[in-house]
Design a protein around this motif. Structure first.
Motif, PDB file in Angstrom:
ATOM      1  N   ARG A  39      40.766  32.067  50.487  1.00  0.00           N
ATOM      2  CA  ARG A  39      40.352  31.992  49.086  1.00  0.00           C
ATOM      3  C   ARG A  39      39.429  33.133  48.654  1.00  0.00           C
ATOM      4  NH1 ARG A  39      39.997  27.346  51.440  1.00  0.00           N
ATOM      5  NH2 ARG A  39      37.733  27.411  51.530  1.00  0.00           N
ATOM      6  N   VAL A  40      39.654  34.313  49.180  1.00  0.00           N
ATOM      7  CA  VAL A  40      38.877  35.490  48.794  1.00  0.00           C
ATOM      8  C   VAL A  40      39.555  36.162  47.609  1.00  0.00           C
ATOM      9  CG1 VAL A  40      38.172  37.803  49.537  1.00  0.00           C
ATOM     10  CG2 VAL A  40      37.934  35.859  51.089  1.00  0.00           C
ATOM     11  N   GLN A  41      38.755  36.626  46.656  1.00  0.00           N
ATOM     12  CA  GLN A  41      39.262  37.354  45.492  1.00  0.00           C
ATOM     13  C   GLN A  41      38.702  38.767  45.522  1.00  0.00           C
ATOM     14  OE1 GLN A  41      38.306  35.291  41.893  1.00  0.00           O
ATOM     15  NE2 GLN A  41      39.048  33.337  42.663  1.00  0.00           N
ATOM     16  N   VAL A  42      39.597  39.754  45.349  1.00  0.00           N
ATOM     17  CA  VAL A  42      39.193  41.157  45.402  1.00  0.00           C
ATOM     18  C   VAL A  42      39.783  41.905  44.219  1.00  0.00           C
ATOM     19  CG1 VAL A  42      39.336  43.319  46.706  1.00  0.00           C
ATOM     20  CG2 VAL A  42      39.073  41.142  47.919  1.00  0.00           C
ATOM     21  N   VAL A  79      34.638  34.278  48.986  1.00  0.00           N
ATOM     22  CA  VAL A  79      33.921  35.464  48.510  1.00  0.00           C
ATOM     23  C   VAL A  79      34.666  36.039  47.317  1.00  0.00           C
ATOM     24  CG1 VAL A  79      33.363  37.873  49.089  1.00  0.00           C
ATOM     25  CG2 VAL A  79      32.814  36.038  50.690  1.00  0.00           C
ATOM     26  N   HIS A  80      33.899  36.524  46.345  1.00  0.00           N
ATOM     27  CA  HIS A  80      34.479  37.188  45.174  1.00  0.00           C
ATOM     28  C   HIS A  80      33.929  38.605  45.121  1.00  0.00           C
ATOM     29  CE1 HIS A  80      35.921  37.861  41.086  1.00  0.00           C
ATOM     30  NE2 HIS A  80      34.750  38.436  40.873  1.00  0.00           N
ATOM     31  N   ILE A  81      34.837  39.592  45.133  1.00  0.00           N
ATOM     32  CA  ILE A  81      34.464  41.000  45.032  1.00  0.00           C
ATOM     33  C   ILE A  81      34.943  41.481  43.666  1.00  0.00           C
ATOM     34  CG2 ILE A  81      34.772  43.305  46.003  1.00  0.00           C
ATOM     35  CD1 ILE A  81      33.287  41.488  47.907  1.00  0.00           C
ATOM     36  N   GLY A  82      34.023  41.903  42.807  1.00  0.00           N
ATOM     37  CA  GLY A  82      34.355  42.298  41.430  1.00  0.00           C
ATOM     38  C   GLY A  82      35.013  43.657  41.329  1.00  0.00           C
ATOM     39  N   ASN A  83      35.175  44.137  40.113  1.00  0.00           N
ATOM     40  CA  ASN A  83      35.842  45.411  39.838  1.00  0.00           C
ATOM     41  C   ASN A  83      35.047  46.591  40.393  1.00  0.00           C
ATOM     42  OD1 ASN A  83      37.343  43.679  38.285  1.00  0.00           O
ATOM     43  ND2 ASN A  83      36.687  44.533  36.335  1.00  0.00           N
ATOM     44  N   TYR A  84      35.767  47.602  40.889  1.00  0.00           N
ATOM     45  CA  TYR A  84      35.182  48.873  41.327  1.00  0.00           C
ATOM     46  C   TYR A  84      34.106  48.706  42.390  1.00  0.00           C
ATOM     47  CZ  TYR A  84      37.514  50.581  37.137  1.00  0.00           C
ATOM     48  OH  TYR A  84      38.437  50.875  36.179  1.00  0.00           O
ATOM     49  N   VAL A  85      34.363  47.867  43.381  1.00  0.00           N
ATOM     50  CA  VAL A  85      33.414  47.655  44.470  1.00  0.00           C
ATOM     51  C   VAL A  85      33.942  48.348  45.723  1.00  0.00           C
ATOM     52  CG1 VAL A  85      32.352  45.924  45.983  1.00  0.00           C
ATOM     53  CG2 VAL A  85      32.582  45.472  43.526  1.00  0.00           C
ATOM     54  N   GLU A  86      33.048  49.017  46.439  1.00  0.00           N
ATOM     55  CA  GLU A  86      33.409  49.609  47.727  1.00  0.00           C
ATOM     56  C   GLU A  86      32.574  48.929  48.806  1.00  0.00           C
ATOM     57  OE1 GLU A  86      33.699  53.906  50.023  1.00  0.00           O
ATOM     58  OE2 GLU A  86      33.120  53.839  47.910  1.00  0.00           O
ATOM     59  N   VAL A  87      33.245  48.553  49.910  1.00  0.00           N
ATOM     60  CA  VAL A  87      32.570  47.877  51.016  1.00  0.00           C
ATOM     61  C   VAL A  87      32.977  48.581  52.306  1.00  0.00           C
ATOM     62  CG1 VAL A  87      32.172  45.681  52.189  1.00  0.00           C
ATOM     63  CG2 VAL A  87      32.742  45.689  49.749  1.00  0.00           C
ATOM     64  N   ARG A 122      30.000  33.534  53.293  1.00  0.00           N
ATOM     65  CA  ARG A 122      30.769  32.559  52.531  1.00  0.00           C
ATOM     66  C   ARG A 122      30.165  32.290  51.155  1.00  0.00           C
ATOM     67  NH1 ARG A 122      31.446  26.336  54.220  1.00  0.00           N
ATOM     68  NH2 ARG A 122      29.266  26.726  54.592  1.00  0.00           N
ATOM     69  N   GLY A 123      31.041  32.315  50.136  1.00  0.00           N
ATOM     70  CA  GLY A 123      30.644  31.978  48.781  1.00  0.00           C
ATOM     71  C   GLY A 123      29.886  33.065  48.031  1.00  0.00           C
ATOM     72  N   THR A 124      29.696  34.216  48.631  1.00  0.00           N
ATOM     73  CA  THR A 124      28.944  35.298  47.996  1.00  0.00           C
ATOM     74  C   THR A 124      29.786  35.976  46.918  1.00  0.00           C
ATOM     75  OG1 THR A 124      27.719  35.686  50.030  1.00  0.00           O
ATOM     76  CG2 THR A 124      27.731  37.476  48.423  1.00  0.00           C
ATOM     77  N   LYS A 125      29.135  36.359  45.836  1.00  0.00           N
ATOM     78  CA  LYS A 125      29.791  37.092  44.755  1.00  0.00           C
ATOM     79  C   LYS A 125      29.152  38.473  44.653  1.00  0.00           C
ATOM     80  CE  LYS A 125      30.981  32.997  42.053  1.00  0.00           C
ATOM     81  NZ  LYS A 125      31.242  32.264  43.252  1.00  0.00           N
ATOM     82  N   VAL A 126      29.997  39.508  44.721  1.00  0.00           N
ATOM     83  CA  VAL A 126      29.527  40.882  44.609  1.00  0.00           C
ATOM     84  C   VAL A 126      29.984  41.406  43.259  1.00  0.00           C
ATOM     85  CG1 VAL A 126      29.619  43.192  45.601  1.00  0.00           C
ATOM     86  CG2 VAL A 126      29.675  41.183  47.101  1.00  0.00           C
ATOM     87  N   GLY A 127      29.030  41.776  42.404  1.00  0.00           N
ATOM     88  CA  GLY A 127      29.336  42.194  41.041  1.00  0.00           C
ATOM     89  C   GLY A 127      30.060  43.524  40.953  1.00  0.00           C
ATOM     90  N   HIS A 128      30.444  43.843  39.762  1.00  0.00           N
ATOM     91  CA  HIS A 128      31.182  45.063  39.473  1.00  0.00           C
ATOM     92  C   HIS A 128      30.346  46.305  39.778  1.00  0.00           C
ATOM     93  CE1 HIS A 128      33.768  42.184  37.658  1.00  0.00           C
ATOM     94  NE2 HIS A 128      33.023  42.013  36.578  1.00  0.00           N
ATOM     95  N   PHE A 129      31.041  47.403  40.069  1.00  0.00           N
ATOM     96  CA  PHE A 129      30.414  48.711  40.300  1.00  0.00           C
ATOM     97  C   PHE A 129      29.333  48.638  41.375  1.00  0.00           C
ATOM     98  CE2 PHE A 129      31.802  48.605  35.854  1.00  0.00           C
ATOM     99  CZ  PHE A 129      32.691  49.657  35.877  1.00  0.00           C
TER     100      PHE A 129
END
Length: 137
Positions: free
Chosen positions: A75-78, A94-102, A109-116
């Motif tokens: 259930r990860v969203q990228v 986990v939710h990875i927003g727009n224009y994210v580099e990792v 678990r459950g962490t949300k990483v915002g855009h840019f």
């Protein structure tokens, strides 16, 4: 396709013979899947996603992003427009927003990483089990 994978536009979708794709997964136009990649069941990949040598869990949604040498739990969203470099590990929900580099990072678990955003050489977020229950890190 005979095993329950849906390709919206087969001529524009490229899947190596070494790749494993689970049932009820949708591969949208422009998707490229290479190497030792394994994709779980019920995923929605693309359009224009590139995945190489990665493990994708069940029910993941990957929109127009590049994923290399990474591991995604269920259930990860990228994306869209993300780049997950080798050594990336994303836990469940986990939710990875727009224009994210990792790069070389474990995202809990459950962490949300915002855009840019950029995450590199780190371990962030999520839940850890503790003898008295769960606590947030």
């Amino acid at each position: 396709m005979a095993d329950g994978v849906t390709l919206i536009d087969p001529p524009s979708t490229f899947v190596d013979a070494t790749v494993q794709v689970g049932m009820d997964t949708l591969l949208q136009p422009g998707v490229i899947v290479q190497g030792t990649t394994r994709i779980g069941v019920g995923c929605d990949i693309g359009p224009n996603a590139v995945i190489k040598d990665s493990i994708i869990g069940d029910e993941c949604r990957i929109q127009g992003s590049i994923i290399e040498g990474s591991s995604l739990a269920h259930r990860v969203q990228v994306g869209p427009y993300c780049h997950l470099r080798p050594g990336t590990r994303l836990e469940e929900d986990v939710h990875i927003g727009n224009y994210v580099e990792v790069k070389e990072t474990a995202v809990g678990r459950g962490t949300k990483v915002g855009h840019f955003s950029y995450l590199g050489d780190a371990e962030i977020g999520g839940w850890r089990e503790h003898r008295s229950g769960y606590r947030y890190l």
